[in-house]
Scaffold this motif. Structure first.
Motif, PDB file in Angstrom:
ATOM      1  N   THR A 142       5.198  57.988  61.364  1.00 16.76           N
ATOM      2  CA  THR A 142       4.686  59.096  62.175  1.00 16.76           C
ATOM      3  C   THR A 142       5.838  60.012  62.557  1.00 16.76           C
ATOM      4  O   THR A 142       6.985  59.584  62.682  1.00 16.76           O
ATOM      5  CB  THR A 142       3.990  58.627  63.472  1.00 16.76           C
ATOM      6  OG1 THR A 142       4.960  58.136  64.396  1.00 16.76           O
ATOM      7  CG2 THR A 142       2.971  57.533  63.182  1.00 16.76           C
ATOM      8  N   TYR A 143       5.496  61.285  62.714  1.00 14.93           N
ATOM      9  CA  TYR A 143       6.444  62.299  63.185  1.00 14.93           C
ATOM     10  C   TYR A 143       5.746  63.154  64.232  1.00 14.93           C
ATOM     11  O   TYR A 143       4.637  63.641  63.994  1.00 14.93           O
ATOM     12  CB  TYR A 143       6.944  63.174  62.036  1.00 14.93           C
ATOM     13  CG  TYR A 143       7.784  64.335  62.515  1.00 14.93           C
ATOM     14  CD1 TYR A 143       9.077  64.128  62.992  1.00 14.93           C
ATOM     15  CD2 TYR A 143       7.263  65.629  62.540  1.00 14.93           C
ATOM     16  CE1 TYR A 143       9.829  65.180  63.470  1.00 14.93           C
ATOM     17  CE2 TYR A 143       8.019  66.687  63.011  1.00 14.93           C
ATOM     18  CZ  TYR A 143       9.295  66.460  63.473  1.00 14.93           C
ATOM     19  OH  TYR A 143      10.053  67.504  63.956  1.00 14.93           O
ATOM     20  N   ASP A 144       6.379  63.302  65.367  1.00 14.52           N
ATOM     21  CA  ASP A 144       5.831  64.117  66.449  1.00 14.52           C
ATOM     22  C   ASP A 144       4.416  63.662  66.823  1.00 14.52           C
ATOM     23  O   ASP A 144       3.515  64.472  67.006  1.00 14.52           O
ATOM     24  CB  ASP A 144       5.848  65.597  66.056  1.00 14.52           C
ATOM     25  CG  ASP A 144       5.922  66.515  67.273  1.00 14.52           C
ATOM     26  OD1 ASP A 144       6.260  66.037  68.371  1.00 14.52           O
ATOM     27  OD2 ASP A 144       5.642  67.725  67.116  1.00 14.52           O
ATOM     28  N   ASN A 145       4.248  62.338  66.877  1.00 13.39           N
ATOM     29  CA  ASN A 145       2.999  61.692  67.299  1.00 13.39           C
ATOM     30  C   ASN A 145       1.840  61.895  66.330  1.00 13.39           C
ATOM     31  O   ASN A 145       0.683  61.698  66.696  1.00 13.39           O
ATOM     32  CB  ASN A 145       2.582  62.157  68.706  1.00 13.39           C
ATOM     33  CG  ASN A 145       3.596  61.760  69.755  1.00 13.39           C
ATOM     34  OD1 ASN A 145       4.109  60.639  69.742  1.00 13.39           O
ATOM     35  ND2 ASN A 145       3.892  62.673  70.672  1.00 13.39           N
ATOM     36  N   LYS A 146       2.138  62.255  65.082  1.00 15.18           N
ATOM     37  CA  LYS A 146       1.100  62.428  64.068  1.00 15.18           C
ATOM     38  C   LYS A 146       1.503  61.677  62.800  1.00 15.18           C
ATOM     39  O   LYS A 146       2.699  61.470  62.566  1.00 15.18           O
ATOM     40  CB  LYS A 146       0.899  63.911  63.736  1.00 15.18           C
ATOM     41  CG  LYS A 146       0.446  64.756  64.918  1.00 15.18           C
ATOM     42  CD  LYS A 146       0.387  66.225  64.530  1.00 15.18           C
ATOM     43  CE  LYS A 146       0.010  67.093  65.726  1.00 15.18           C
ATOM     44  NZ  LYS A 146       0.043  68.540  65.387  1.00 15.18           N
ATOM     45  N   PRO A 147       0.519  61.257  61.986  1.00 19.90           N
ATOM     46  CA  PRO A 147       0.884  60.643  60.708  1.00 19.90           C
ATOM     47  C   PRO A 147       1.837  61.556  59.933  1.00 19.90           C
ATOM     48  O   PRO A 147       1.665  62.779  59.896  1.00 19.90           O
ATOM     49  CB  PRO A 147      -0.457  60.488  59.993  1.00 19.90           C
ATOM     50  CG  PRO A 147      -1.464  60.401  61.104  1.00 19.90           C
ATOM     51  CD  PRO A 147      -0.943  61.321  62.178  1.00 19.90           C
ATOM     52  N   LEU A 148       2.850  60.948  59.341  1.00 24.78           N
ATOM     53  CA  LEU A 148       3.866  61.719  58.630  1.00 24.78           C
ATOM     54  C   LEU A 148       3.239  62.466  57.451  1.00 24.78           C
ATOM     55  O   LEU A 148       2.619  61.858  56.568  1.00 24.78           O
ATOM     56  CB  LEU A 148       4.965  60.777  58.146  1.00 24.78           C
ATOM     57  CG  LEU A 148       6.188  61.397  57.493  1.00 24.78           C
ATOM     58  CD1 LEU A 148       6.903  62.345  58.448  1.00 24.78           C
ATOM     59  CD2 LEU A 148       7.150  60.290  57.037  1.00 24.78           C
ATOM     60  N   HIS A 149       3.405  63.796  57.449  1.00 29.75           N
ATOM     61  CA  HIS A 149       2.809  64.634  56.421  1.00 29.75           C
ATOM     62  C   HIS A 149       3.513  64.405  55.083  1.00 29.75           C
ATOM     63  O   HIS A 149       4.727  64.207  55.049  1.00 29.75           O
ATOM     64  CB  HIS A 149       2.915  66.106  56.832  1.00 29.75           C
ATOM     65  CG  HIS A 149       2.041  67.015  56.029  1.00 29.75           C
ATOM     66  ND1 HIS A 149       2.389  67.469  54.767  1.00 29.75           N
ATOM     67  CD2 HIS A 149       0.824  67.551  56.297  1.00 29.75           C
ATOM     68  CE1 HIS A 149       1.439  68.249  54.304  1.00 29.75           C
ATOM     69  NE2 HIS A 149       0.471  68.315  55.204  1.00 29.75           N
ATOM     70  N   PRO A 150       2.767  64.453  53.970  1.00 30.65           N
ATOM     71  CA  PRO A 150       3.405  64.237  52.667  1.00 30.65           C
ATOM     72  C   PRO A 150       4.613  65.135  52.400  1.00 30.65           C
ATOM     73  O   PRO A 150       5.590  64.688  51.790  1.00 30.65           O
ATOM     74  CB  PRO A 150       2.267  64.512  51.674  1.00 30.65           C
ATOM     75  CG  PRO A 150       1.037  64.117  52.418  1.00 30.65           C
ATOM     76  CD  PRO A 150       1.300  64.543  53.844  1.00 30.65           C
ATOM     77  N   GLU A 151       4.594  66.385  52.842  1.00 30.68           N
ATOM     78  CA  GLU A 151       5.728  67.264  52.548  1.00 30.68           C
ATOM     79  C   GLU A 151       7.000  66.803  53.257  1.00 30.68           C
ATOM     80  O   GLU A 151       8.109  67.161  52.844  1.00 30.68           O
ATOM     81  CB  GLU A 151       5.400  68.713  52.903  1.00 30.68           C
ATOM     82  CG  GLU A 151       5.294  68.994  54.381  1.00 30.68           C
ATOM     83  CD  GLU A 151       5.011  70.458  54.683  1.00 30.68           C
ATOM     84  OE1 GLU A 151       4.992  70.813  55.868  1.00 30.68           O
ATOM     85  OE2 GLU A 151       4.813  71.252  53.735  1.00 30.68           O
ATOM     86  N   HIS A 152       6.841  66.006  54.309  1.00 29.28           N
ATOM     87  CA  HIS A 152       8.002  65.457  55.009  1.00 29.28           C
ATOM     88  C   HIS A 152       8.242  63.986  54.669  1.00 29.28           C
ATOM     89  O   HIS A 152       9.017  63.307  55.334  1.00 29.28           O
ATOM     90  CB  HIS A 152       7.844  65.624  56.512  1.00 29.28           C
ATOM     91  CG  HIS A 152       7.926  67.053  56.964  1.00 29.28           C
ATOM     92  ND1 HIS A 152       8.994  67.874  56.642  1.00 29.28           N
ATOM     93  CD2 HIS A 152       7.071  67.820  57.701  1.00 29.28           C
ATOM     94  CE1 HIS A 152       8.801  69.074  57.161  1.00 29.28           C
ATOM     95  NE2 HIS A 152       7.649  69.070  57.797  1.00 29.28           N
ATOM     96  N   GLY A 153       7.563  63.510  53.619  1.00 30.07           N
ATOM     97  CA  GLY A 153       7.834  62.166  53.136  1.00 30.07           C
ATOM     98  C   GLY A 153       6.735  61.167  53.359  1.00 30.07           C
ATOM     99  O   GLY A 153       6.903  59.985  53.037  1.00 30.07           O
ATOM    100  N   GLY A 154       5.590  61.587  53.950  1.00 32.27           N
ATOM    101  CA  GLY A 154       4.521  60.663  54.221  1.00 32.27           C
ATOM    102  C   GLY A 154       3.856  60.141  52.958  1.00 32.27           C
ATOM    103  O   GLY A 154       3.927  60.788  51.909  1.00 32.27           O
ATOM    104  N   PRO A 155       3.282  58.961  53.045  1.00 33.16           N
ATOM    105  CA  PRO A 155       2.958  58.239  54.281  1.00 33.16           C
ATOM    106  C   PRO A 155       4.123  57.530  54.959  1.00 33.16           C
ATOM    107  O   PRO A 155       4.014  57.154  56.118  1.00 33.16           O
ATOM    108  CB  PRO A 155       1.909  57.215  53.831  1.00 33.16           C
ATOM    109  CG  PRO A 155       2.210  56.966  52.394  1.00 33.16           C
ATOM    110  CD  PRO A 155       2.695  58.274  51.852  1.00 33.16           C
ATOM    111  N   ALA A 156       5.250  57.339  54.253  1.00 35.44           N
ATOM    112  CA  ALA A 156       6.373  56.633  54.875  1.00 35.44           C
ATOM    113  C   ALA A 156       7.683  57.103  54.258  1.00 35.44           C
ATOM    114  O   ALA A 156       7.769  57.287  53.032  1.00 35.44           O
ATOM    115  CB  ALA A 156       6.229  55.123  54.702  1.00 35.44           C
ATOM    116  N   ARG A 157       8.677  57.269  55.102  1.00 34.86           N
ATOM    117  CA  ARG A 157      10.001  57.628  54.610  1.00 34.86           C
ATOM    118  C   ARG A 157      11.048  56.763  55.302  1.00 34.86           C
ATOM    119  O   ARG A 157      10.847  56.285  56.425  1.00 34.86           O
ATOM    120  CB  ARG A 157      10.324  59.103  54.840  1.00 34.86           C
ATOM    121  CG  ARG A 157      10.721  59.472  56.264  1.00 34.86           C
ATOM    122  CD  ARG A 157      11.064  60.945  56.409  1.00 34.86           C
ATOM    123  NE  ARG A 157      12.246  61.337  55.665  1.00 34.86           N
ATOM    124  CZ  ARG A 157      12.524  62.600  55.311  1.00 34.86           C
ATOM    125  NH1 ARG A 157      11.694  63.565  55.645  1.00 34.86           N
ATOM    126  NH2 ARG A 157      13.615  62.873  54.641  1.00 34.86           N
TER     127      ARG A 157
END
Length: 204
Positions: A139-154
């Motif tokens: 999660t990033y900023d209390n939301k599931p990590l967005h794919p463009e920032h590496g989600g689902p997990a980085r």
């Protein structure tokens, strides 16, 4: 005009926050990737911690979500010279994963290679992943990590340049020797300490 050069020992921005040498603060979250953004359904996602002898520990998404989690607030520093202060993440510490893997017979080794969807790799000493210094963030900023920032997990290793925080990470492969990953083979520094400005292979 003030100039920033290599060897400069960091400075404070107008708010008094500390910047590594050669960096500037951004309030955005720039998106930089070496290729297209993978789209992995959570039903097919898993994470593996693999030893040099082939022994491994594997978690499905649901199993991974059930592991103890940490909330992290940290600054991040990209090799392209932007820094972002006070980013908020949640994830599972590498300490937790190594401890769970040890129960399954996976022996700890000095180095690790992060392996990602899309073929990206980056090398990190295990000493820089343990002691509360690194996580698999979901999660990033209390939301599931967005794919463009590496989600689902980085991978999140905030004390090193951000290319070491591999997006779309699926495996940590433990190694006896330090072996360069994707960007390291193309001339980036083998370690990547922003406070020592270790951007490229010739930097001290």
């Amino acid at each position: 005009m003030s100039l920033i050069s290599r060897g400069f020992k960091g400075r404070r921005d107008a708010s008094g926050k500390k910047l590594p040498p050669g960096q500037y603060e951004t309030h955005d979250f720039p998106v930089l990737s070496a290729g297209p953004t993978p789209q992995t359904p959570l039903s097919k996602w898993d994470f593996t911690l693999r030893g040099a002898d082939g022994k491994s520990a594997r978690w499905t998404w649901d199993e991974f979500q059930a592991l103890p989690r940490d909330s992290i607030t940290t600054d991040i520093h990209c090799v392209t010279k932007w820094s972002k202060f006070g980013t908020r993440w949640e994830g599972v510490s590498i300490d937790t994963l190594l401890a769970e893997a040890k129960k399954r017979g996976v022996a700890e080794l000095p180095y690790a290679m992060a392996m990602s969807d899309g073929g990206y790799t980056t090398n990190v000493p295990v000493a820089d992943l343990t002691g509360g210094k690194a996580w698999i963030a979901t999660t990033y900023d209390n939301k599931p990590l967005h794919p463009e920032h590496g989600g689902p997990a980085r991978l999140l290793v905030p004390h090193l340049y951000f290319w070491k925080s591999a997006k779309w990470v699926r495996e940590l492969r433990l190694m006896e020797r330090d072996t360069p990953g994707f960007w390291e083979q193309l001339g980036y520094h083998i370690y990547g300490d922003p406070w020592r400005e270790q951007r490229y292979s010739g930097d001290p």
